[in-house]
Write an enzyme that holds these catalytic residues in place. Structure first.
Site, short mmCIF file in Angstrom:
data_model
loop_
_atom_site.label_atom_id
_atom_site.label_comp_id
_atom_site.label_asym_id
_atom_site.label_seq_id
_atom_site.Cartn_x
_atom_site.Cartn_y
_atom_site.Cartn_z
N LYS A 148 1.18 -0.31 10.98
CA LYS A 148 0.58 1.01 10.79
C LYS A 148 -0.90 0.96 11.13
O LYS A 148 -1.41 1.78 11.89
CB LYS A 148 0.74 1.44 9.33
CG LYS A 148 -0.16 2.61 8.92
CD LYS A 148 0.00 3.03 7.47
CE LYS A 148 -0.85 2.27 6.52
NZ LYS A 148 -2.22 2.74 6.37
N CYS A 182 -10.83 8.38 -1.50
CA CYS A 182 -9.38 8.37 -1.75
C CYS A 182 -9.17 7.67 -3.09
O CYS A 182 -10.12 7.24 -3.74
CB CYS A 182 -8.63 7.69 -0.63
SG CYS A 182 -8.74 5.92 -0.69
N ARG A 200 -15.11 4.89 -0.22
CA ARG A 200 -14.83 4.59 1.20
C ARG A 200 -15.73 5.40 2.14
O ARG A 200 -15.29 6.24 2.90
CB ARG A 200 -13.36 4.82 1.48
CG ARG A 200 -12.50 3.90 0.61
CD ARG A 200 -11.05 4.00 0.89
NE ARG A 200 -10.73 3.41 2.19
CZ ARG A 200 -9.48 3.45 2.68
NH1 ARG A 200 -8.53 4.05 2.01
NH2 ARG A 200 -9.22 2.93 3.85
C1 EPZ Z 1 -8.74 -0.54 6.72
O1 EPZ Z 1 -9.43 0.47 6.01
C2 EPZ Z 1 -7.27 -0.35 6.40
N1 EPZ Z 1 -6.84 0.97 6.86
C3 EPZ Z 1 -7.05 -0.47 4.89
O2 EPZ Z 1 -5.65 -0.37 4.65
C4 EPZ Z 1 -7.51 -1.85 4.44
O3 EPZ Z 1 -7.37 -1.96 3.03
C5 EPZ Z 1 -8.98 -2.05 4.83
O4 EPZ Z 1 -9.13 -1.85 6.26
C6 EPZ Z 1 -9.47 -3.45 4.48
O5 EPZ Z 1 -8.69 -4.41 5.13
C7 EPZ Z 1 -6.59 1.15 8.19
O6 EPZ Z 1 -6.73 0.24 8.99
C8 EPZ Z 1 -6.15 2.51 8.59
P1 EPZ Z 1 -13.04 -1.15 5.69
P2 EPZ Z 1 -11.01 0.73 6.33
O7 EPZ Z 1 -13.92 -0.28 6.51
O8 EPZ Z 1 -11.28 0.47 7.75
C9 EPZ Z 1 -16.67 -0.30 2.77
C10 EPZ Z 1 -3.69 0.45 3.67
O9 EPZ Z 1 -3.24 0.32 2.53
N2 EPZ Z 1 -17.20 0.53 3.87
O10 EPZ Z 1 -12.74 -2.54 6.15
O11 EPZ Z 1 -11.35 2.05 5.77
C11 EPZ Z 1 -15.40 0.28 2.17
O12 EPZ Z 1 -15.72 1.24 1.18
C12 EPZ Z 1 -5.16 0.73 3.88
O13 EPZ Z 1 -3.01 0.35 4.73
C13 EPZ Z 1 -18.49 1.05 3.75
O14 EPZ Z 1 -19.18 0.83 2.76
O15 EPZ Z 1 -11.65 -0.41 5.43
C14 EPZ Z 1 -14.71 -0.93 1.60
O16 EPZ Z 1 -15.26 -1.21 0.33
C15 EPZ Z 1 -5.89 0.92 2.56
N3 EPZ Z 1 -18.99 1.80 4.78
C16 EPZ Z 1 -15.10 -2.05 2.57
O17 EPZ Z 1 -16.23 -1.56 3.30
C17 EPZ Z 1 -18.26 2.04 5.91
O18 EPZ Z 1 -18.78 2.73 6.83
C18 EPZ Z 1 -14.01 -2.39 3.58
O19 EPZ Z 1 -13.62 -1.18 4.19
C19 EPZ Z 1 -16.95 1.50 6.01
C20 EPZ Z 1 -16.45 0.75 4.98
#
Ligand code: EPZ
Length: 423
Positions: free
Chosen positions: A22, A118, A123
């Site tokens: 996904k 969410c 996020r």
């Molecule tokens: C991706 O989300 C996945 N979703 C998530 O899977 C997964 O949990 C996550 O990566 C971590 O592996 C998709 O790929 C669609 P991040 P993403 O940016 O990209 C912070 C599932 O269950 N952050 O790596 O949104 C954020 O708040 C989903 O399939 C910022 O602060 O995750 C988090 O604490 C849930 N500023 C951390 O970084 C930003 O601009 C990691 O988030 C972006 C993120």
């Protein structure tokens, strides 16, 4: 809303096919915006999130045709008719933000609703925006939207040093950089297999990329990308989820298409817990060695560490393990909502901030429980497989976002599970 009913189960036996990822597909689909030629994705999973991304791309004027019952997605964005990603779609799925970088790179403009938070956390998307600004994008945040414009002449290469690892921000920057003038270097980039898969697809489309899968990715911008056909990588989170079924119930199950290198940190923890994990020619064979599962401590980390998306599922296993363990969630600030539901089933869990202490019990007891988010929903089903009696999981629409045919796949290995319309 549907419910899923699970009856406590004996050992499971048989095979479970694992679908395309996904989280890879949700990044690969927006890549169609980078070219006016056709992009074909094979091994695509059939999930509600994919349907949401399809609707979003179609609202921009892209053509998306699911072929062969959805296993193949034929995409083409010859002429975009809109550059606005509306809140009513973006609020349903945060990955919608991934159209921002490609639209900016292709047409120099984009209006994308800011995704709300969410269930699992605030996020923010500040890292996505900072990366695009480093490439020259002018961003104006107003009325809940990012109004973005590329400078005259288009985006330009830049060095982007991410302060924290972000999968989505790495993906947005990577896609934008393929058409930027000059060289872009992404430092402290995410290393997930889904990033590697996106880079491989972009390279098939003519992009010049090096270093994906390491912490530093270097991209030489090109004038245009062309079409391609690309197979979506196996879903390592679905894989890990189903590996936990024989772990929690006993028996032996082969997860077809699974490769250990997609989730080696998770496999190491299963081995420590007393679960046998064997790579075969067809996938990964998982079985429970004699005796009870042992409790093991886990800390979630960016890849190649233990995936946050498997924390809830692993907690279900630890609820029936021998001994106590601490599960530390370092990626999201609110990702223990499955804990109170598991407690209703007799689990012993104490949550303090980012730590959950789990003390294993001999047996869980079936109970009515509620899904709160995608991965929490499937951890309740795993717990139900190991519980005495009947577990009814409500709000299973969360499940449909990331798991195709979960009832069919678990029934196929002997689980007593059914899906009903809620009274
Ligand atoms: C991706 O989300 C996945 N979703 C998530 O899977 C997964 O949990 C996550 O990566 C971590 O592996 C998709 O790929 C669609 P991040 P993403 O940016 O990209 C912070 C599932 O269950 N952050 O790596 O949104 C954020 O708040 C989903 O399939 C910022 O602060 O995750 C988090 O604490 C849930 N500023 C951390 O970084 C930003 O601009 C990691 O988030 C972006 C993120």
């Amino acid at each position: 809303m549907d419910q899923i009913i699970v009856h406590g189960n004996g050992p499971l036996r048989g095979e479970i096919p694992i679908a395309g990822a996904k989280n890879a597909c949700l990044a690969l689909m927006p890549a169609t915006l980078l070219t006016d030629q056709p992009l074909t994705l094979t091994n695509a999973p059939r999930l509600s999130d994919i349907r949401t991304m399809t609707a979003l791309l179609q609202s921009l004027g892209a053509e998306v045709a699911p072929l062969q019952e959805g296993q193949v997605l034929a995409l083409s964005s010859h002429d975009l008719t809109s550059h606005r990603a509306d809140y009513d779609i973006v609020r349903k799925m945060r990955a919608s933000i991934l159209v921002l970088g490609p639209m900016l790179a292709r047409d120099g403009r984009a209006e994308v609703s800011l995704p709300g938070g969410c269930a699992i956390g605030a996020r923010p998307v500040d890292l996505h925006l900072k990366a695009l600004e480093a490439m020259g994008a002018e961003l104006d945040l107003r009325d809940g939207y990012v109004h973005a414009k590329a400078p005259h002449g288009g985006l330009r290469g830049a060095v982007v040093d991410f302060p924290i690892v972000s999968v989505g921000a790495t993906e947005n920057a990577l896609m934008a950089a393929t058409l930027a003038r000059g060289t872009t270097v992404l430092k402290n980039a995410a290393r997930e297999p889904e990033i590697v898969d996106l880079a491989e697809c972009l390279r098939r489309m003519g992009a010049q990329i090096e270093g994906e899968g390491t912490g530093t990715i270097t991209i030489q911008g090109v004038d245009a990308l062309h079409g391609a056909t690309h197979p979506v990588v196996t879903d390592r989170i679905e894989l890990g989820t189903y590996m936990l079924a024989p772990a929690i119930c006993g028996g032996e199950v082969e997860c077809l298409g699974g490769r250990i290198e997609l989730l080696s940190a998770f496999c190491e923890k299963l081995d420590e817990a007393g679960i046998s994990v064997e790579q075969t020619a067809r996938g990964i064979k998982v079985g429970r060695r004699n005796g009870r599962v042992r409790a093991v401590d886990v800390t979630t980390e960016p890849f190649p560490g233990f995936p946050t998306d498997l924390q809830a599922q692993f907690m279900a296993l630890m609820c029936v393990a021998e001994g106590s363990c601490v599960l530390e969630e370092t990626i999201f600030e609110n990702r223990f909502m499955h804990a109170p539901e598991l407690t209703r089933m007799g689990a012993r869990i104490e949550v303090h901030g980012g730590h959950a202490t789990v003390t294993g019990v001999e047996k869980l007891r079936g109970a009515p429980v509620m899904a709160t988010d995608l991965r929490a929903s499937v951890s309740l089903i795993l717990a139900g497989l190991a519980a005495e009696g009947r577990t009814t999981v409500s709000r299973v629409y969360h499940l449909d976002r990331g798991y195709e045919h979960v009832v069919r796949k678990l029934r196929g290995v002997g689980a007593r599970i059914e899906r009903i319309k809620e009274e």
